[in-house]
Structures are given as structure tokens and as C-alpha cells.
Design a protein around this motif. Structure first.
Motif, PDB file in Angstrom:
ATOM      1  N   GLY A   1       0.833  -1.195   0.000  1.00 24.38           N
ATOM      2  CA  GLY A   1       0.000   0.000   0.000  1.00 24.38           C
ATOM      3  C   GLY A   1       0.866   1.242   0.000  1.00 24.38           C
ATOM      4  O   GLY A   1       2.082   1.175   0.183  1.00 24.38           O
TER       5      GLY A   1
ATOM      6  N   SER B   1       0.599   5.380   1.537  1.00 31.02           N
ATOM      7  CA  SER B   1      -0.194   6.334   2.310  1.00 31.02           C
ATOM      8  C   SER B   1       0.734   7.285   3.043  1.00 31.02           C
ATOM      9  O   SER B   1       1.788   6.877   3.544  1.00 31.02           O
ATOM     10  CB  SER B   1      -1.093   5.613   3.315  1.00 31.02           C
ATOM     11  OG  SER B   1      -1.815   6.522   4.116  1.00 31.02           O
TER      12      SER B   1
ATOM     13  N   PHE C   1       4.604   0.885   1.457  1.00 30.89           N
ATOM     14  CA  PHE C   1       4.701  -0.297   2.313  1.00 30.89           C
ATOM     15  C   PHE C   1       4.953  -1.521   1.442  1.00 30.89           C
ATOM     16  O   PHE C   1       4.180  -1.824   0.532  1.00 30.89           O
ATOM     17  CB  PHE C   1       3.420  -0.461   3.127  1.00 30.89           C
ATOM     18  CG  PHE C   1       3.110   0.748   3.957  1.00 30.89           C
ATOM     19  CD1 PHE C   1       3.719   0.942   5.179  1.00 30.89           C
ATOM     20  CD2 PHE C   1       2.234   1.714   3.497  1.00 30.89           C
ATOM     21  CE1 PHE C   1       3.458   2.071   5.950  1.00 30.89           C
ATOM     22  CE2 PHE C   1       1.954   2.841   4.245  1.00 30.89           C
ATOM     23  CZ  PHE C   1       2.572   3.023   5.477  1.00 30.89           C
TER      24      PHE C   1
ATOM     25  N   TRP D   1      -3.445  -4.210   2.898  1.00 34.24           N
ATOM     26  CA  TRP D   1      -3.567  -2.813   3.273  1.00 34.24           C
ATOM     27  C   TRP D   1      -5.026  -2.523   3.574  1.00 34.24           C
ATOM     28  O   TRP D   1      -5.915  -2.883   2.803  1.00 34.24           O
ATOM     29  CB  TRP D   1      -3.075  -1.907   2.151  1.00 34.24           C
ATOM     30  CG  TRP D   1      -3.325  -0.460   2.437  1.00 34.24           C
ATOM     31  CD1 TRP D   1      -4.281   0.358   1.912  1.00 34.24           C
ATOM     32  CD2 TRP D   1      -2.593   0.350   3.359  1.00 34.24           C
ATOM     33  NE1 TRP D   1      -4.201   1.609   2.443  1.00 34.24           N
ATOM     34  CE2 TRP D   1      -3.167   1.647   3.345  1.00 34.24           C
ATOM     35  CE3 TRP D   1      -1.513   0.101   4.216  1.00 34.24           C
ATOM     36  CZ2 TRP D   1      -2.694   2.692   4.134  1.00 34.24           C
ATOM     37  CZ3 TRP D   1      -1.046   1.138   5.000  1.00 34.24           C
ATOM     38  CH2 TRP D   1      -1.626   2.419   4.950  1.00 34.24           C
TER      39      TRP D   1
ATOM     40  N   VAL E   1      -1.624  -1.481   8.077  1.00 34.72           N
ATOM     41  CA  VAL E   1      -1.219  -2.762   7.503  1.00 34.72           C
ATOM     42  C   VAL E   1      -1.702  -3.888   8.409  1.00 34.72           C
ATOM     43  O   VAL E   1      -1.306  -3.982   9.571  1.00 34.72           O
ATOM     44  CB  VAL E   1       0.309  -2.842   7.330  1.00 34.72           C
ATOM     45  CG1 VAL E   1       0.693  -4.178   6.705  1.00 34.72           C
ATOM     46  CG2 VAL E   1       0.805  -1.700   6.453  1.00 34.72           C
TER      47      VAL E   1
ATOM     48  N   SER F   1       0.907   2.918  10.532  1.00 32.48           N
ATOM     49  CA  SER F   1       1.630   3.305   9.319  1.00 32.48           C
ATOM     50  C   SER F   1       2.794   4.237   9.613  1.00 32.48           C
ATOM     51  O   SER F   1       3.742   4.307   8.834  1.00 32.48           O
ATOM     52  CB  SER F   1       0.676   3.980   8.335  1.00 32.48           C
ATOM     53  OG  SER F   1       0.089   5.138   8.911  1.00 32.48           O
TER      54      SER F   1
END
Length: 700
Positions: free
Chosen positions: A397, A399, A404, A459, A464, A480
Motif C-alpha cells: 500500500g 499512504s 509499504f 492494506w 497494515v 503506518s
């Protein structure tokens, strides 16, 4: 309007249900509050979110909308002006906007015109009383609610007390939509005041009465010129309303009535005499000199591409014709990390901010510019040789400026290497490691990827969600920002897997050879909200569509593969009648539908609600990757870069592109295409060996 795969699942904690429209500043979604109220949530386009000037204008929009009472507008419920993609939630006003209504049903009859005139005048009075100028009153920003018209979208509004010293008006930008702008908006933006909205009111009422604006022309430049110097065309405006409209369309701001004076005019009271209103017919001021200045402004603004009003109107932005990242151009790029010839393909990419983040064979993550394809950085998945090298990297993911992904290292035990997996957060700009959290390690350990056979990682909207522990016996939600668990729970059994859909987390636990338990997780505590037992073994979560979780079956004892649908509202489970027809079929959920793809290029679309086949075609794309559905098309690509666009309703091929020369012959025929990424109208296609290209789907 159908949601796109790139649309968020929720914004600011409000679940997204539908896409209402798109314009120059952002996308508007239909959402729902915790109490069940429907909201219109406006989310700024990603390419503008990093522009400080744009953020300043958005903050003013929020402040302006909050200052208005809401009796004649859409009241603000919540906002996130400092979010990575700023957003604002207002109460949803059901009904069509004025533009849609007139195009569909024709001009309004006189009684409704008079109601519209009174309602909009009251709305402007309410707006001006709190020191705000709307500056973009147009048919698309007038909602025809059951209790009267509502004015929405303070997209280019500003507080009147800052009109003379507003830095946003010193850059030469012309804000608004030209057919409904005032003369001063086009010739002297710094002089714009409340009277500008009165001029726009006259243009909007003319459109409502006739289906056209008072200055419409085949040439957009002539339309803008007419706003400044031409006599308005009012044929078709009822006699009862024509004096009202004519007064609004006076060229000089001081000649226009105030909202209170307009309401008196509607009541049949004469306007009080004032020196500016001495002339019976509005007279253009310095018309010839203004004409040259106006055309210069219009041409310069359009070529520079900085006028969100004029430029986007000329390009047809109100119909969502153009939605590309800022400064985008068609591009093709390749990752040549360590100056070596790339050997394997990317499995897919994720877009966030101004970057495209890809991962694949031996690549943990690589960054390209969304706009130009400029290569930024790339990291290998494994820095040590051995049995677990050359693995498939995955972007979990993106963000908050973080990417990640996962790390695979090896630890020597008893003179034998064993894998050691961890999840990492990388700086999206530089690729620098921000934090690392170990997951599984040792013999039998699984990598922290979404489709791991044991454990898994996904995600979610909260962070996570992953399996933890040497054998993946626990599951946890990682923050995160730090990678630390918000909570950590034991998996119910060793046969449980972490899965996700639409930003939510699930556990799939195989009870026996006959059933699977599906649990939806409360991401604040980690405990299940509910659990449903599905009478089939070996289920895999394919995705969510039409309020249902779609679950694919493994082949057991030569029985045919089927798809189960779990209704999220009723928790009932049914087996869809559509069958994959072949073990070679790959099921994919995209854009609310279920698709089966086959190595020979066959594609079948299945209605996720009824399970009935909608269409079946043979495409030109060999071994296609996962289909990507937009509102109008379904896109397919092969590992060689061959691309096809199918009509979403019928499956008819609309256009196709050939395989790319570079890298096209470097892959084996058994490989399937990568996952595609769509950002507005920009499509990103991984192909060949660590290569990506981007096209405008409107003009492939």
C-alpha cells in the motif's frame, strides 16, 4: 455514476457509495455518515494537493461554506483540509442539478422560473451576508431540491474582506466558468465583488428559461467577449422575468441590484433610482479596448493552462472529458537498476501523489513519475543469494508519503539458510527505509503478501493488517507511522489467512474439507464483528462487488470451480450460477463485476448480483492479466504490453494497441499480464522487463 477502481473506499471515515461527478478541482462522491445521513464528499485531485496555492484556496472554500447558514446551500458536515488529499463533506442534496434537468426535460415553466429566481436570490443574500462571494454560480452548481434550489460548490469563492489584497488574484488566474462569469471576472479579477454573483444569476436564469446562455456562441472566445461587451440575448425569457434578468446582466457592477432589491422586484416593487441605473439599457464600458484585453487574457490563460475556469471549460471538463495528472504526457520508461539489463516483469503498480510505485521479479519497489515516467529509485527484494532469492516483490500500500512493501533476508541456521521476512515502510520520494517490522521466519515461513497460503498481509483503511510470529500464529494491525502494532491477536487456527477487500480486513479459516469460516474484523480491536460459515472448502477472497464478498472455490475431487457470494447486509451465502468453465480460468473482481479470463484471450463478464453472464468475447490479448474496469471500458493487457479496451456493457472491442517492441520478446508465453493502474484518464501498463508505459485512454 459507477465507481472506478482508483476511487477510495472511504474518506475521513465516511464509506463511499457512489461517484457523483468530477471537475477541475476534484471528484465528488456519495458517502454515508455513521447515523445514516447521505453526504457529498469532495476530494481534491492528487496532482493539486501538493500545490500550496491550491490548498490555500481549498481552505477558503471550507471556511466560506461553513460560514453560510445552510438554508439555501449544502451545509458542511466535516472537512480535512490538511489531509494528503484534502476533502470536504456536505449534506447530500437529492435531485438533479439545473443543467442536467434542462438538458433532459427542457426549460423550466414560468412558475418554476419565478421560484428559482427567488430561491437563488435568497441564497446569494445568505452567502453575501457572511462576507463571501461565490464566483462560480452556474447551472451545475444549482441543485433542484424538493424544498427549493440549493447553491453548492464554493470552489473558487473568497472572503470579500480580502478582495483588495488577495495573493491568489495576483497570478493572472481567471477563476470561474466563462458563460456564467461577470465582465469584471474576465477583465479585472481583483475587482470582483458580490455584484459578480448577481451577473451570474442573470445568466443562470436565462439558461433555465431558454436552454442557452445569454452570450452563447460557437466560439468560446466570442462567448467570453460577449460577456464583456455584447447585449444579452434574452429572446425566450418570459416577459414577467425579463426585467429581473436584464438588471442582473448590467455590465457595470454598480448598475446591478442587490439581492434585497431583486426580491423587492419579484414582489412587484420598483427599484429605487440610483445614478448608475439611469440608463435604460446597459452600456458596455470601454468595449473596444476591453475586447483586445479580453482576447489576450483568454488566449494567454488557455495556453498557460492555469485558469481552472476558462481552460477546463474549453476542454469540456464538466462532462469529465479530461482528468489527467498535472503536466502529464504519454510516456514509456524502464528500470535499469545497477545498470544491469532487467530480466523480469513487474507484477503491478500503485499510484499515490505524484508517483507510480511498481514491484515485481526481484524488485521490492521502484518509483516513476506519474506525469513523465521519470525514474526515481528502485530497491531489490533480496540482497543475499540462495534458495529464496529472485522473489516477487509486492507493494502492499501507499499512504502519507510512505510505501509499504516487504523485505526478504536469510539467516544461516545449522549451515542452511532460512528465510526471514519483514514489512517495511519506505519514503515515497527517496526509497529510504523508515521502519521495519519482522513478520514470519524459519522453515515454512510465508512472505507477507496478500495471497500468501498461510498468514498474509493486506492494506486496510486503518493500516497494515498482517500475520506475525515465527510461524505466523498471530495477526496484528501495524501503525503506518511507526510499524508498531495497534493490537495483536492469536489466529483461531493454523489454517487461517488474513485477507482484505475495499479497505476492510477479514479472516478466512478452513474448518475442514467441507467448510470455511469468514470473519470480518473490527480494525479498532482486532476481534471479529461477525463470522459466517460457508459450506465450501479452500475458499479464496476475490473481492467485493454489489455489497457482496465474492469467494472462489478450489477444485476438489474433480468438481467444477464455482463462485460463492456472501451478502454483507444479510450474511446469506449463495453459489453463483456462472461457472468458470475451465481450470485455466482466472477470476477477477473489478468495477462491481466479476470477470473470467483465459489464456487464449477469452473474457467473460458476470453480474456479481445475479451471477448471470453479461457477455463473452475473444479478445486480441493473449494470456491477459487481471481486467481493470472503468465506468465505460474494461482494459486488458498481456505481459508483452498488448492492450485492448472493451465496451463495459457489451464486451465489444473499442480499440487495441500492439505489443511493445522493447522487452516484448523477453518473456515466456505462460506469463500473464500485470495489474493495470488507472488515474483519471491516464492508464499505466507494466510490460516486458521492468518496463511501464502510460497512455491517455481517450486518445490511445
Amino acid at each position: 455514476m459507477a465507481l472506478r477502481d482508483t476511487d477510495p473506499v472511504e474518506v475521513g471515515g465516511y464509506p463511499i457509495e457512489d461517484r457523483l461527478g468530477s471537475g477541475g478541482m476534484g471528484v465528488v462522491y456519495l458517502a454515508r455518515s455513521a447515523s445514516g445521513r447521505r453526504l457529498a464528499v469532495k476530494v481534491v485531485h492528487g496532482q493539486y494537493a501538493d500545490d500550496p496555492e491550491f490548498r490555500t484556496r481549498f481552505r477558503r472554500e471550507v471556511a466560506a461554506a461553513r460560514g453560510v447558514s445552510g438554508a439555501f446551500t449544502a451545509p458542511v458536515v466535516d472537512a480535512g483540509a490538511d489531509a494528503p488529499r484534502p476533502w470536504m463533506a456536505t449534506l447530500y442534496i437529492p435531485g438533479a442539478d439545473l443543467g442536467t434537468h434542462v438538458r433532459r426535460d427542457g426549460p423550466l415553466p414560468l412558475p418554476r422560473l419565478l421560484e428559482l429566481a427567488a430561491g437563488l436570490t435568497e441564497a446569494l443574500r445568505d452567502i453575501h451576508r457572511v462576507g463571501v462571494v461565490h464566483r462560480d454560480l452556474k447551472p451545475a452548481n444549482v441543485m433542484l431540491a424538493e424544498d427549493g434550489p440549493r447553491v453548492i460548490d464554493f470552489g473558487v469563492s473568497r472572503a470579500t474582506e480580502t478582495l483588495t489584497a488577495d495573493p491568489l488574484t495576483q497570478t493572472g488566474r481567471v477563476m470561474g466558468t466563462p458563460p456564467y462569469m461577470s465582465p469584471e471576472q474576465l477583465t479585472s479579477p481583483r475587482d470582483v465583488g458580490p455584484a459578480s454573483d448577481i451577473f451570474s444569476l442573470g445568466s443562470v436564469l436565462t439558461y433555465a428559461a431558454t436552454g442557452r446562455g445569454p452570450f452563447d456562441s460557437d466560439s468560446p472566445y466570442e462567448t467570453a467577449t460577449g460577456v464583456v461587451e455584447a447585449t444579452p440575448e434574452l429572446d425566450g425569457v418570459p416577459e414577467e422575468l425579463r426585467p429581473f434578468v436584464a438588471q442582473c446582466l448590467s455590465k457595470h457592477p454598480k448598475e446591478r441590484p442587490t439581492p434585497d432589491e431583486l426580491l423587492a422586484l419579484l414582489r412587484g416593487e420598483p427599484l429605487p433610482p440610483t445614478p448608475p441605473r439611469a440608463a435604460a439599457v446597459p452600456v458596455p464600458v470601454r468595449a473596444r479596448r476591453r475586447r483586445a484585453r479580453l482576447l489576450a487574457i483568454a488566449a494567454g490563460v488557455l495556453l498557460a493552462g492555469v485558469a481552472s475556469g476558462l481552460a477546463l471549460w474549453l476542454m469540456g471538463a464538466e462532462s469529465e472529458a479530461g482528468d489527467l495528472p498535472g503536466n502529464w504526457r504519454a510516456w514509456e520508461a524502464k528500470d535499469l537498476r545497477d545498470r544491469k539489463e532487467a530480466s523480469g516483469p513487474y507484477g503491478g503498480c500503485v499510484a499515490a501523489g505524484t508517483g507510480l510505485f511498481c514491484a515485481g521479479d526481484d524488485v521490492k519497489a521502484a518509483r516513476f513519475s506519474l506525469a513523465t515516467g521519470e525514474f526515481g529509485w528502485s530497491l531489490p527484494i533480496d540482497r543475499t543469494p540462495g534458495e529464496w532469492g529472485d522473489m516477487e516483490g509486492r507493494v502492499i500500500g501507499v499512504s502519507g508519503g510512505r510505501v509499504f512493501t516487504y523485505r526478504n533476508e536469510q539467516v544461516d541456521r545449522d549451515e542452511a539458510p532460512v528465510p526471514y521476512y519483514a514489512i517495511q515502510a519506505l519514503d515515497a520520494r527517496t526509497g529510504k527505509e523508515l521502519w521495519t517490522t519482522p513478520t514470519q521466519h524459519g522453515e515454512g515461513a510465508e512472505p507477507p503478501v496478500p495471497d500468501a497460503e498461510h498468514g498474509g498481509t493486506v492494506w486496510t483503511d486503518a493500516g497494515v493488517l498482517t500475520a506475525l510470529g515465527a510461524k505466523g500464529d498471530d495477526y496484528a494491525l501495524l501503525r503506518s507511522d511507526t510499524g508498531k502494532p495497534r493490537w495483536r491477536e492469536k489466529l483461531p487456527s493454523v489454517h487461517c489467512r488474513v485477507r482484505g477487500a475495499e479497505g476492510h480486513g477479514y479472516l478466512l479459516c478452513a474448518d475442514s474439507t467441507r467448510s470455511t469460516r469468514v470473519s470480518r474484523l473490527d480494525l479498532t480491536s482486532g476481534r471479529p464483528d461477525w463470522t459466517v460459515t460457508v459450506p465450501h472448502a479452500g475458499l479464496e477472497l476475490l473481492g467485493q462487488a454489489s455489497g457482496r464478498l465474492l469467494l472462489g472455490h478450489d477444485v476438489v475431487d474433480d468438481s467444477p470451480r464455482r463462485i460463492s457470494a456472501l451478502d454483507l447486509a444479510t450474511r446469506r451465502v449463495r453459489t453463483l450460477p456462472a461457472e468458470p468453465r475451465s481450470d485455466e480460468a482466472t477470476p477477477t473482481v473489478s468495477g462491481g463485476n466479476l470477470y473470467f479470463t483465459y489464456p487464449n484471450g477469452d473474457v467473460r463478464a458476470v453480474d456479481a448480483r445475479t451471477g448471470r453472464e453479461r457477455w463473452s468475447v475473444n479478445s486480441v490479448v493473449e494470456s491477459p492479466g487481471p481486467p481493470l474496469a472503468s465506468g465505460s471500458h474494461v482494459y486488458l493487457a498481456s505481459v508483452s504490453g498488448r492492450l485492448a479496451a472493451l465496451d463495459r456493457r457489451t464486451g465489444e472491442e473499442k480499440w487495441s494497441l500492439p505489443a511493445r517492441g522493447r522487452g516484448a520478446g523477453m518473456t515466456v508465453a505462460s506469463e500473464t499480464g500485470a495489474e493495470l493502474t488507472l488515474v483519471g484518464d491516464a492508464l499505466y501498463v507494466p510490460y516486458g522487463a521492468r518496463s511501464v508505459y502510460s497512455i491517455d485512454v481517450r486518445n490511445p
